[in-house]
Design an enzyme around this catalytic site. Structure first.
Site, PDB file in Angstrom:
ATOM      1  N   ASP A  36       0.856  -1.181   0.000  1.00 20.18           N
ATOM      2  CA  ASP A  36       0.000   0.000   0.000  1.00 20.18           C
ATOM      3  C   ASP A  36       0.899   1.240   0.000  1.00 20.18           C
ATOM      4  O   ASP A  36       2.126   1.136   0.041  1.00 20.18           O
ATOM      5  CB  ASP A  36      -0.980  -0.042   1.165  1.00 20.18           C
ATOM      6  CG  ASP A  36      -0.312   0.047   2.520  1.00 20.18           C
ATOM      7  OD1 ASP A  36       0.913   0.262   2.578  1.00 20.18           O
ATOM      8  OD2 ASP A  36      -1.003  -0.106   3.534  1.00 20.18           O
ATOM      9  N   SER A  37       0.279   2.398  -0.066  1.00 14.30           N
ATOM     10  CA  SER A  37       1.054   3.625  -0.276  1.00 14.30           C
ATOM     11  C   SER A  37       1.537   4.246   1.026  1.00 14.30           C
ATOM     12  O   SER A  37       2.329   5.175   1.004  1.00 14.30           O
ATOM     13  CB  SER A  37       0.176   4.651  -0.984  1.00 14.30           C
ATOM     14  OG  SER A  37      -0.843   5.102  -0.096  1.00 14.30           O
ATOM     15  N   GLY A  71      -0.504   5.823   2.880  1.00 16.68           N
ATOM     16  CA  GLY A  71      -1.483   6.865   3.165  1.00 16.68           C
ATOM     17  C   GLY A  71      -2.466   6.474   4.257  1.00 16.68           C
ATOM     18  O   GLY A  71      -2.698   7.229   5.199  1.00 16.68           O
ATOM     19  N   ASP A  75      -2.559   8.336  -1.638  1.00 17.62           N
ATOM     20  CA  ASP A  75      -3.840   9.043  -1.601  1.00 17.62           C
ATOM     21  C   ASP A  75      -4.230   9.321  -0.164  1.00 17.62           C
ATOM     22  O   ASP A  75      -3.553   8.900   0.768  1.00 17.62           O
ATOM     23  CB  ASP A  75      -4.929   8.188  -2.271  1.00 17.62           C
ATOM     24  CG  ASP A  75      -5.221   6.912  -1.482  1.00 17.62           C
ATOM     25  OD1 ASP A  75      -4.372   6.506  -0.663  1.00 17.62           O
ATOM     26  OD2 ASP A  75      -6.283   6.307  -1.688  1.00 17.62           O
ATOM     27  N   ASP A 113      -8.009  -7.290   0.089  1.00 19.23           N
ATOM     28  CA  ASP A 113      -7.116  -7.564   1.215  1.00 19.23           C
ATOM     29  C   ASP A 113      -7.835  -7.162   2.477  1.00 19.23           C
ATOM     30  O   ASP A 113      -8.697  -6.268   2.434  1.00 19.23           O
ATOM     31  CB  ASP A 113      -5.828  -6.739   1.118  1.00 19.23           C
ATOM     32  CG  ASP A 113      -6.043  -5.333   1.657  1.00 19.23           C
ATOM     33  OD1 ASP A 113      -5.739  -5.085   2.834  1.00 19.23           O
ATOM     34  OD2 ASP A 113      -6.557  -4.468   0.899  1.00 19.23           O
ATOM     35  N   CYS A 119     -14.610 -28.479   6.564  1.00 23.86           N
ATOM     36  CA  CYS A 119     -13.317 -27.910   6.185  1.00 23.86           C
ATOM     37  C   CYS A 119     -12.262 -29.018   6.165  1.00 23.86           C
ATOM     38  O   CYS A 119     -12.226 -29.868   7.055  1.00 23.86           O
ATOM     39  CB  CYS A 119     -12.932 -26.825   7.183  1.00 23.86           C
ATOM     40  SG  CYS A 119     -11.306 -26.110   6.887  1.00 23.86           S
ATOM     41  N   CYS A 128      -8.907 -28.359   6.068  1.00 22.40           N
ATOM     42  CA  CYS A 128      -7.603 -27.747   6.342  1.00 22.40           C
ATOM     43  C   CYS A 128      -6.845 -28.572   7.389  1.00 22.40           C
ATOM     44  O   CYS A 128      -7.411 -29.412   8.091  1.00 22.40           O
ATOM     45  CB  CYS A 128      -7.746 -26.296   6.797  1.00 22.40           C
ATOM     46  SG  CYS A 128      -8.047 -26.046   8.551  1.00 22.40           S
ATOM     47  N   CYS A 149      -8.397 -28.405  10.918  1.00 24.37           N
ATOM     48  CA  CYS A 149      -9.634 -29.176  11.085  1.00 24.37           C
ATOM     49  C   CYS A 149      -9.384 -30.675  10.982  1.00 24.37           C
ATOM     50  O   CYS A 149     -10.149 -31.468  11.525  1.00 24.37           O
ATOM     51  CB  CYS A 149     -10.682 -28.713  10.074  1.00 24.37           C
ATOM     52  SG  CYS A 149     -11.379 -27.093  10.521  1.00 24.37           S
ATOM     53  N   HIS A 187      -6.274 -21.715   9.973  1.00 24.44           N
ATOM     54  CA  HIS A 187      -7.634 -22.069   9.564  1.00 24.44           C
ATOM     55  C   HIS A 187      -8.326 -20.901   8.860  1.00 24.44           C
ATOM     56  O   HIS A 187      -8.937 -21.077   7.799  1.00 24.44           O
ATOM     57  CB  HIS A 187      -8.469 -22.510  10.766  1.00 24.44           C
ATOM     58  CG  HIS A 187      -9.919 -22.649  10.420  1.00 24.44           C
ATOM     59  ND1 HIS A 187     -10.435 -23.779   9.821  1.00 24.44           N
ATOM     60  CD2 HIS A 187     -10.958 -21.771  10.514  1.00 24.44           C
ATOM     61  CE1 HIS A 187     -11.719 -23.601   9.574  1.00 24.44           C
ATOM     62  NE2 HIS A 187     -12.063 -22.395   9.990  1.00 24.44           N
TER      63      HIS A 187
END
Lengths: 371, 371
Positions: free
Chosen positions: B92-93, B95, B146, B266, B304, B306, B309, B335
């Site tokens: 990111d900038s 800002g 910005d 994000d 799930c 993963c 899990c 998770h």
């Protein structure tokens, strides 16, 4: 009957290369056991522990008794399933933490009354309940319930406490359910007194255990005195049983212990130091928080081949520590436990090849920074 | 010349299935980018991030500027090498954090003066310095500098700020060193005003960027208003450029954003919630600290697959959370990020097969607990 046994494979001086057979597999000795106090070795996935060669871990009965509770762990399938660890687990008896963490504790012949450091709730721990708790957890190596004597202490107190720990050891032996295949280890006490250590050994041998631990060390005494107690005690223990020095220690302590015939160690030092930014290397300890590492693109230890040293710079590790990032504890712990595992592996190799004294001399010479 | 490009592969209604080509490899969109604020996605090994399918991460210019410093990161070989992440990074900038974390900040046409939240040191961030810092870090997708307008704000302030952000965007375009192959994205502002959003888009299109972000959302407005701004803005953006909604959001926000044509997201939500014991499931959020999980041997989400899990019970995860263990943050983050990655993968599949609306209906129906 227990399915536990110990093979003594090689000897090099007093140093021993052995193999524990437990109901959950083999452990090559000398071995260092990472500490998983609250059913986790802090900041480590169990799979990562295996990757770095951890063969067996220690869990703390006192902590698990209070939270989440041993009956809960039993109902959930035992500690191994609870924490996703299928290799052996040794549990301590709870005695050490009762004395170091428990509040308003009161000791008598029956056992110890204390209040939880978490919520003040009253508990009693006895030889019988300690064994029952360790069995509920599903421990593979169960430790007898004893008192870890503070240091310094009067000879009178040491003698009384040691005799009581021997009586408790006999009750532990009685209380054990041997059909489950776990081992029971006795713990030698006797403080810093040679005759009381000898008496403690004699008491325990008369009872009979699958292995013998030396307790009451690393309680504030000098390293020299610790080694002296090892020198007194090790020759009295049966050659065909594993020997475990509890709560020890620094890399130097491990080398000196193995040199004196110790087979097993545990200590929070590699994991706790890691979280404080103190890292073990072939040349001694470094504190990663130091400003001299700000721009240092070299690994923690150029001689280390661990995941952390292959992928991260001191500068990055310092940044993570200064930024209070969880990955700091993860990477530091990973490196330190790898260091301890590698140290033990190198000692096992040296004993096998009959070069332990050469190994020790090189180990000590490499430590340019005094830890 | 930039080596960045975007392929639009499928459309299903307004939902888009695309592919970013960056100088560090391909990113399949729609994509969720885990946030690695201080050069680490908190509590995750980079290898674990890859295992769960993270294709690109976000790093925060403001934090890295202050610590360890962008020139230090450059000297250490760039952010990718510093943090052991070889896939793309979007920065990111700075800002947003200048306005949310910086102290005594003062904005003028040139840029923003502020004091570090770490040590009070004075800094200036301008369009030119933000670009230079992101280039020093080695970012693959650089964001224009910005002002993220607070909400609520007067129309007058929004108009002034948006016009200034457009002038800053032109300076960012000028300042870029396009020969390094990184992309530069402009950021649409305009608050909650349809005409100002349109004006911002027109300003940015006149400058020309490789991608377009929508900023100033998830700042306290209702979800309905957020979706309305997306509805106004997305149709104005070029079909052949990636579209990124910054700082968003909940699983529902992602589904509604993709439905409106968003390609990139994000948010700290999956990682931050994880550390607070809040876990995402197919049926909504759960708070693992609740006593109802004390004896619950089921996984977080039975649907799930993963690592967490497959290996751990809710009872264990509650124990770790209550015990303040680092592994709690590790497993919970693992998770939650897996959940977000799987959600995006399922949306990509649904768009490819032209079944996005069916997917969305099933996704919403499964959420028995309102998050």
């Amino acid at each position: 009957m227990t399915s536990f046994s110990f093979d003594l494979l090689h000897e090099d001086g007093r140093a021993r290369r052995g193999r524990l057979h437990t109901r959950r597999g083999v452990v090559e000795t000398p071995v260092f056991m990472p500490v998983g106090t609250q059913a986790t070795v802090k900041a480590m996935y169990p799979e990562t522990l295996k990757e770095i060669g951890a063969q067996i871990i220690l869990a703390n009965t006192y902590h698990l008794l209070l939270r989440p509770g041993h009956e809960r762990v039993r109902a959930l399938g035992g500690l191994h399933r609870f924490m996703n660890w299928d290799r052996p687990i040794l549990t301590d008896s709870g005695g050490f933490q009762v004395f170091s963490l428990g509040e308003l504790r009161k000791i008598d012949e029956q056992g110890v009354r204390f209040q939880s450091h978490l919520d003040g709730a009253a508990h009693v721990l006895t030889p019988e309940s300690s064994i029952a708790i360790q069995e509920a957890l599903g421990s593979d190596i169960i430790m007898a319930f004893d008192e870890c004597i503070p240091y310094p202490a009067t000879r009178e107190y040491v003698a009384e406490s040691t005799a009581r720990s021997s009586r408790w050891a006999a009750r532990c032996r009685q209380a054990r359910q041997p059909e489950d295949g776990a081992a029971l280890f006795g713990i030698v006490q006797g403080g810093m007194h040679r005759d009381l250590r000898a008496q403690s050994v004699a008491d325990l041998l008369a009872i009979g255990f699958e292995g013998y631990a030396v307790g009451g060390l690393s309680v504030g005494e000098s390293a020299e005195l610790m080694y002296e107690v090892m020198d007194w005690t090790m020759p009295l223990l049966p050659r065909d049983c594993p020997r475990y020095v509890m709560g020890v220690g620094t890399p130097e302590n491990l080398v000196e212990g193995v040199r004196r015939g110790v087979d097993m160690f545990d200590c929070v030092m590699p994991t706790r130091n890691a979280r404080n930014g103190v890292l073990f290397t072939s040349f001694g300890k470094i504190s990663i928080k130091q400003a001299r590492f700000l721009d240092d693109e070299s690994p923690i230890d150029p001689d280390c081949d661990c995941y952390v040293c292959r992928h991260y710079s001191r500068a990055y590790l310092r940044h993570l520590y200064q930024s209070n990032e969880i990955l700091s504890s993860m990477l530091n712990t990973h490196h330190n436990l790898h260091y301890y595992q590698q140290l033990m592996a190198r000692m096992r190799d040296a004993i096998e090849s009959g070069t332990f004294e050469t190994f020790r001399a090189e180990f000590l010479a490499a430590r340019r920074i005094d830890p």
